[in-house]
Design an enzyme around this catalytic site. Structure first.
Site, PDB file in Angstrom:
ATOM      1  N   ASP A 193      58.513   3.524 -22.088  1.00 39.96           N
ATOM      2  CA  ASP A 193      57.900   3.157 -23.378  1.00 39.96           C
ATOM      3  C   ASP A 193      58.755   3.480 -24.606  1.00 39.96           C
ATOM      4  OD1 ASP A 193      55.942   2.565 -21.572  1.00 39.96           O
ATOM      5  OD2 ASP A 193      54.430   3.926 -22.381  1.00 39.96           O
ATOM      6  N   LYS A 230      52.860  -2.329 -18.874  1.00 42.93           N
ATOM      7  CA  LYS A 230      51.805  -1.550 -18.215  1.00 42.93           C
ATOM      8  C   LYS A 230      50.626  -1.364 -19.165  1.00 42.93           C
ATOM      9  CE  LYS A 230      53.908   2.992 -19.230  1.00 42.93           C
ATOM     10  NZ  LYS A 230      52.910   3.430 -20.177  1.00 42.93           N
ATOM     11  N   CYS A 287      52.622   9.344 -21.360  1.00 42.98           N
ATOM     12  CA  CYS A 287      53.045   8.320 -20.406  1.00 42.98           C
ATOM     13  C   CYS A 287      54.114   8.791 -19.428  1.00 42.98           C
ATOM     14  CB  CYS A 287      53.492   7.082 -21.151  1.00 42.98           C
ATOM     15  SG  CYS A 287      52.091   6.253 -21.923  1.00 42.98           S
ATOM     16  N   GLN A 337      55.799  26.046  -9.429  1.00 42.07           N
ATOM     17  CA  GLN A 337      55.274  26.048  -8.053  1.00 42.07           C
ATOM     18  C   GLN A 337      56.221  25.311  -7.096  1.00 42.07           C
ATOM     19  OE1 GLN A 337      50.824  25.627  -7.856  1.00 42.07           O
ATOM     20  NE2 GLN A 337      51.109  24.706  -9.875  1.00 42.07           N
TER      21      GLN A 337
HETATM   22  N1  TIU Z   1      53.716   5.934 -24.033  1.00 40.79           N
HETATM   23  C1  TIU Z   1      52.805   6.881 -24.319  1.00 40.79           C
HETATM   24  O1  TIU Z   1      53.060   8.057 -24.150  1.00 40.79           O
HETATM   25  N2  TIU Z   1      51.613   6.453 -24.885  1.00 40.79           N
HETATM   26  C2  TIU Z   1      50.857   7.229 -25.751  1.00 40.79           C
HETATM   27  O2  TIU Z   1      49.794   6.803 -26.189  1.00 40.79           O
HETATM   28  N3  TIU Z   1      51.382   8.431 -26.108  1.00 40.79           N
HETATM   29  C3  TIU Z   1      50.878   9.308 -27.028  1.00 40.79           C
HETATM   30  O3  TIU Z   1      51.407  10.413 -27.116  1.00 40.79           O
HETATM   31  N4  TIU Z   1      49.875   8.940 -27.815  1.00 40.79           N
END
Ligand code: TIU
Length: 226
Positions: A26, A131, A164, A204
């Protein structure tokens, strides 16, 4: 030939180039630039810029080595049929998913804000996964694409660390991949959450996976090429 990252934590990590993919989560304008989804949630998006140079170096080195690259985008269909109302209606964002923002509709596929930032833009032959969830495996064909290519190991970078990236890494771990998170190629709007995520991933006995600085991967790739 096996490539080793001795500096990985909690213990050394090894992989074969041909069965390993670099997965960048992302790295899209929605999270990285003002006016996107990240900012509508109340975050200071400038924090995320810090990882771009190191991530670009890794991407270039991985491409030069001939490794498989996967890019993901958090993206919804224009009719929002893949966006559960629970996700769209959560909280009090300045703009909701699907609303018109300065970079087009928030978190909608094909909009300017949904594009991966120029410094890390995909090139021909790389996999790009849209996604609808936080995890890269939920409601995508990613696992099948990786299986077809014999991929067993995943190197992760991207944003945000605890949302994400961590979700995708946990999904991958449950599907049997050995996962390593590149510490300086992932970032959060919350530095404490990034630090906690790195700790919990490798605790762990690598319960979710390994972490390592990108310099250790770059050195290992150079060694391998020599
Ligand atoms: N890509 C991802 O992490 N989506 C989010 O919504 N992240 C946030 O930290 N909000």
């Amino acid at each position: 030939m096996r490539i080793g990252i001795e500096a990985a934590a909690p213990f050394p990590y090894g992989f074969e180039l041909a069965s390993t993919a670099l997965v960048l989560i992302d790295m899209q304008r929605d999270f990285m630039e003002p006016g996107g989804f990240g900012e509508t949630l109340g975050n200071d998006v400038s924090l995320l810029q810090a990882i771009v140079p190191a991530t670009r170096k890794v991407l270039q080195a991985w491409r030069a080595a001939g490794g498989l690259v996967v890019h993901t985008r958090e993206a919804h269909a224009a009719d929002l049929s893949d966006c559960p109302p629970a996700k769209r209606n959560r909280g009090k964002p300045a703009l909701r998913i699907g609303d018109e923002g300065p970079m087009g509709r928030i978190l909608v596929a094909g909009e300017p804000g949904n594009q991966i930032i120029e410094a890390l833009a995909p090139i021909d032959g790389e996999i790009v996964i849209d996604k609808p969830g936080k995890g890269a495996f939920y409601a995508t064909g990613l696992h099948e694409l990786l299986q077809q290519r014999g991929i067993t190991h995943l190197l992760f970078g991207g944003v945000t660390t605890e949302v994400c990236v961590q979700t995708s890494m946990r999904e991958a771990n449950d599907r049997g991949y050995d996962c390593l998170l590149l510490e300086d190629c992932t970032e959060s709007y919350f530095p404490a959450f990034k630090a906690a995520t790195l700790d919990m991933v490798r605790a762990q006995g690598a319960i979710v996976g390994w972490t390592a600085p990108s310099a250790a991967l770059l050195a290992a790739l150079l060694n391998h090429a020599a």
